[in-house]
Design a protein around this motif. Structure first.
Motif, PDB file in Angstrom:
ATOM      1  N   GLU A 284       0.837  -1.209   0.000  1.00 49.00           N
ATOM      2  CA  GLU A 284       0.000   0.000   0.000  1.00 49.00           C
ATOM      3  C   GLU A 284       0.868   1.254   0.000  1.00 49.00           C
ATOM      4  OE1 GLU A 284      -4.067  -0.865   2.316  1.00 49.00           O
ATOM      5  OE2 GLU A 284      -2.261  -1.333   3.474  1.00 49.00           O
ATOM      6  N   TYR A 285       1.921   1.250   0.811  1.00 50.47           N
ATOM      7  CA  TYR A 285       2.830   2.392   0.813  1.00 50.47           C
ATOM      8  C   TYR A 285       3.528   2.520  -0.543  1.00 50.47           C
ATOM      9  CZ  TYR A 285       6.813   5.323   1.211  1.00 50.47           C
ATOM     10  OH  TYR A 285       7.727   6.296   0.944  1.00 50.47           O
ATOM     11  N   LEU A 286       4.022   1.406  -1.054  1.00 46.44           N
ATOM     12  CA  LEU A 286       4.765   1.437  -2.314  1.00 46.44           C
ATOM     13  C   LEU A 286       3.915   2.016  -3.444  1.00 46.44           C
ATOM     14  CD1 LEU A 286       7.502   0.685  -3.563  1.00 46.44           C
ATOM     15  CD2 LEU A 286       6.531  -1.571  -4.085  1.00 46.44           C
ATOM     16  N   MET A 287       2.632   1.743  -3.428  1.00 44.04           N
ATOM     17  CA  MET A 287       1.758   2.259  -4.488  1.00 44.04           C
ATOM     18  C   MET A 287       1.654   3.790  -4.447  1.00 44.04           C
ATOM     19  SD  MET A 287       1.011  -0.227  -6.432  1.00 44.04           S
ATOM     20  CE  MET A 287       2.706  -0.731  -6.119  1.00 44.04           C
ATOM     21  N   THR A 288       1.952   4.394  -3.312  1.00 47.30           N
ATOM     22  CA  THR A 288       1.952   5.867  -3.243  1.00 47.30           C
ATOM     23  C   THR A 288       3.173   6.448  -3.946  1.00 47.30           C
ATOM     24  OG1 THR A 288       3.151   6.064  -1.137  1.00 47.30           O
ATOM     25  CG2 THR A 288       0.731   5.812  -1.015  1.00 47.30           C
ATOM     26  N   GLN A 289       4.139   5.597  -4.252  1.00 45.10           N
ATOM     27  CA  GLN A 289       5.376   6.041  -4.905  1.00 45.10           C
ATOM     28  C   GLN A 289       5.348   5.846  -6.424  1.00 45.10           C
ATOM     29  OE1 GLN A 289       7.685   7.659  -2.937  1.00 45.10           O
ATOM     30  NE2 GLN A 289       5.941   7.384  -1.572  1.00 45.10           N
ATOM     31  N   ARG A 290       4.247   5.306  -6.937  1.00 43.48           N
ATOM     32  CA  ARG A 290       4.140   5.074  -8.392  1.00 43.48           C
ATOM     33  C   ARG A 290       4.166   6.392  -9.157  1.00 43.48           C
ATOM     34  NH1 ARG A 290      -0.733   2.419 -10.478  1.00 43.48           N
ATOM     35  NH2 ARG A 290       0.521   2.234 -12.360  1.00 43.48           N
ATOM     36  N   ASN A 291       4.886   6.371 -10.254  1.00 39.32           N
ATOM     37  CA  ASN A 291       4.921   7.516 -11.159  1.00 39.32           C
ATOM     38  C   ASN A 291       5.417   7.010 -12.510  1.00 39.32           C
ATOM     39  OD1 ASN A 291       5.399   9.790 -12.655  1.00 39.32           O
ATOM     40  ND2 ASN A 291       6.508  10.880 -11.059  1.00 39.32           N
ATOM     41  N   PRO A 292       4.504   6.783 -13.457  1.00 39.12           N
ATOM     42  CA  PRO A 292       4.896   6.225 -14.754  1.00 39.12           C
ATOM     43  C   PRO A 292       5.861   7.111 -15.542  1.00 39.12           C
ATOM     44  CG  PRO A 292       2.506   6.293 -14.522  1.00 39.12           C
ATOM     45  CD  PRO A 292       3.090   6.966 -13.320  1.00 39.12           C
ATOM     46  N   ASN A 293       5.973   8.371 -15.182  1.00 36.28           N
ATOM     47  CA  ASN A 293       6.849   9.294 -15.905  1.00 36.28           C
ATOM     48  C   ASN A 293       8.209   9.470 -15.239  1.00 36.28           C
ATOM     49  OD1 ASN A 293       4.803   9.852 -17.812  1.00 36.28           O
ATOM     50  ND2 ASN A 293       3.834  11.185 -16.312  1.00 36.28           N
ATOM     51  N   SER A 294       8.456   8.726 -14.160  1.00 37.40           N
ATOM     52  CA  SER A 294       9.695   8.887 -13.400  1.00 37.40           C
ATOM     53  C   SER A 294      10.678   7.759 -13.709  1.00 37.40           C
ATOM     54  CB  SER A 294       9.395   8.888 -11.902  1.00 37.40           C
ATOM     55  OG  SER A 294      10.595   8.922 -11.158  1.00 37.40           O
TER      56      SER A 294
ATOM     57  N   ALA B 205       7.946   0.596  -7.781  1.00 40.26           N
ATOM     58  CA  ALA B 205       6.495   0.657  -7.524  1.00 40.26           C
ATOM     59  C   ALA B 205       5.702   0.388  -8.794  1.00 40.26           C
ATOM     60  CB  ALA B 205       6.133   2.019  -6.937  1.00 40.26           C
ATOM     61  N   ASN B 206       6.114   0.976  -9.895  1.00 40.25           N
ATOM     62  CA  ASN B 206       5.411   0.757 -11.160  1.00 40.25           C
ATOM     63  C   ASN B 206       5.419  -0.726 -11.535  1.00 40.25           C
ATOM     64  OD1 ASN B 206       5.044   3.536 -11.385  1.00 40.25           O
ATOM     65  ND2 ASN B 206       6.831   3.814 -12.693  1.00 40.25           N
ATOM     66  N   ASN B 207       6.560  -1.370 -11.392  1.00 34.35           N
ATOM     67  CA  ASN B 207       6.671  -2.791 -11.731  1.00 34.35           C
ATOM     68  C   ASN B 207       5.931  -3.682 -10.742  1.00 34.35           C
ATOM     69  OD1 ASN B 207       8.204  -2.560 -14.128  1.00 34.35           O
ATOM     70  ND2 ASN B 207      10.027  -2.177 -12.908  1.00 34.35           N
ATOM     71  N   ALA B 208       5.990  -3.359  -9.459  1.00 32.48           N
ATOM     72  CA  ALA B 208       5.282  -4.148  -8.451  1.00 32.48           C
ATOM     73  C   ALA B 208       3.776  -4.098  -8.687  1.00 32.48           C
ATOM     74  CB  ALA B 208       5.614  -3.643  -7.050  1.00 32.48           C
ATOM     75  N   PHE B 209       3.287  -2.990  -9.203  1.00 34.40           N
ATOM     76  CA  PHE B 209       1.861  -2.840  -9.512  1.00 34.40           C
ATOM     77  C   PHE B 209       1.398  -3.932 -10.482  1.00 34.40           C
ATOM     78  CE2 PHE B 209      -1.452  -0.999 -12.287  1.00 34.40           C
ATOM     79  CZ  PHE B 209      -2.448  -0.791 -11.342  1.00 34.40           C
ATOM     80  N   TYR B 210       2.252  -4.305 -11.412  1.00 36.87           N
ATOM     81  CA  TYR B 210       1.910  -5.318 -12.415  1.00 36.87           C
ATOM     82  C   TYR B 210       2.244  -6.737 -11.991  1.00 36.87           C
ATOM     83  CZ  TYR B 210       1.088  -1.376 -15.453  1.00 36.87           C
ATOM     84  OH  TYR B 210       0.595  -0.208 -15.985  1.00 36.87           O
ATOM     85  N   ASP B 211       2.848  -6.893 -10.825  1.00 37.87           N
ATOM     86  CA  ASP B 211       3.218  -8.209 -10.300  1.00 37.87           C
ATOM     87  C   ASP B 211       2.006  -8.803  -9.582  1.00 37.87           C
ATOM     88  OD1 ASP B 211       4.204 -10.415  -8.967  1.00 37.87           O
ATOM     89  OD2 ASP B 211       5.930  -9.364  -8.096  1.00 37.87           O
ATOM     90  N   GLN B 212       1.301  -9.702 -10.257  1.00 33.07           N
ATOM     91  CA  GLN B 212       0.071 -10.279  -9.708  1.00 33.07           C
ATOM     92  C   GLN B 212       0.307 -11.104  -8.441  1.00 33.07           C
ATOM     93  OE1 GLN B 212      -3.058  -9.613 -10.905  1.00 33.07           O
ATOM     94  NE2 GLN B 212      -1.971  -8.136 -12.178  1.00 33.07           N
ATOM     95  N   SER B 213       1.526 -11.577  -8.244  1.00 24.30           N
ATOM     96  CA  SER B 213       1.821 -12.422  -7.086  1.00 24.30           C
ATOM     97  C   SER B 213       2.407 -11.659  -5.906  1.00 24.30           C
ATOM     98  CB  SER B 213       2.811 -13.517  -7.491  1.00 24.30           C
ATOM     99  OG  SER B 213       2.263 -14.316  -8.493  1.00 24.30           O
ATOM    100  N   PHE B 214       2.614 -10.351  -6.059  1.00 24.96           N
ATOM    101  CA  PHE B 214       3.237  -9.569  -4.981  1.00 24.96           C
ATOM    102  C   PHE B 214       2.417  -9.749  -3.698  1.00 24.96           C
ATOM    103  CE2 PHE B 214       4.734  -6.119  -2.442  1.00 24.96           C
ATOM    104  CZ  PHE B 214       6.019  -5.862  -2.897  1.00 24.96           C
ATOM    105  N   PRO B 215       3.083 -10.021  -2.571  1.00 24.31           N
ATOM    106  CA  PRO B 215       2.369 -10.209  -1.294  1.00 24.31           C
ATOM    107  C   PRO B 215       1.828  -8.870  -0.765  1.00 24.31           C
ATOM    108  CG  PRO B 215       4.732 -10.434  -0.982  1.00 24.31           C
ATOM    109  CD  PRO B 215       4.513 -10.243  -2.453  1.00 24.31           C
ATOM    110  N   LYS B 216       0.640  -8.535  -1.182  1.00 25.64           N
ATOM    111  CA  LYS B 216       0.077  -7.205  -0.959  1.00 25.64           C
ATOM    112  C   LYS B 216      -0.223  -6.868   0.504  1.00 25.64           C
ATOM    113  CE  LYS B 216      -1.731  -6.784  -5.615  1.00 25.64           C
ATOM    114  NZ  LYS B 216      -1.100  -7.915  -6.214  1.00 25.64           N
ATOM    115  N   GLN B 217      -0.430  -7.871   1.327  1.00 25.60           N
ATOM    116  CA  GLN B 217      -0.749  -7.608   2.737  1.00 25.60           C
ATOM    117  C   GLN B 217       0.455  -7.736   3.657  1.00 25.60           C
ATOM    118  OE1 GLN B 217      -3.750  -6.359   3.375  1.00 25.60           O
ATOM    119  NE2 GLN B 217      -4.093  -6.585   1.183  1.00 25.60           N
TER     120      GLN B 217
END
Length: 73
Positions: free
Chosen positions: A7-17, A25-37
């Motif tokens: 949840e914290y990492l998703m606040t750091q997403r920026n596709p233009n950075s 963060a951008n790559n983890a967003f697309y990782d379907q297996s990332f342990p989100k909790q």
């Protein structure tokens, strides 16, 4: 209530950075297996070492983890 690391990492997403944590963060967003909790450093570290070919260096995770801990205080 505490946020999970994901949840914290998703606040750091920026596709233009090209900043390393933003790219993580951008790559983890697309990782379907990332342990989100997950909130355990050791479990996240193990997952990333074994499964995250998109993470070129674990020092990026270490930096993001430090930022995550700082955001909790």
């Amino acid at each position: 209530m505490y946020k999970s690391f994901y949840e914290y990492l998703m606040t750091q997403r920026n596709p233009n950075s090209y900043e390393s944590v933003a790219e993580f963060a951008n790559n983890a967003f697309y990782d379907q297996s990332f342990p989100k909790q997950e909130t355990s450093f050791d479990r996240l570290s193990k997952y990333l070492e074994e499964n995250a070919s998109y993470l070129p260096s674990m020092t990026i995770f270490d930096e993001a983890w430090s930022m995550y801990l700082a955001s909790m205080s």
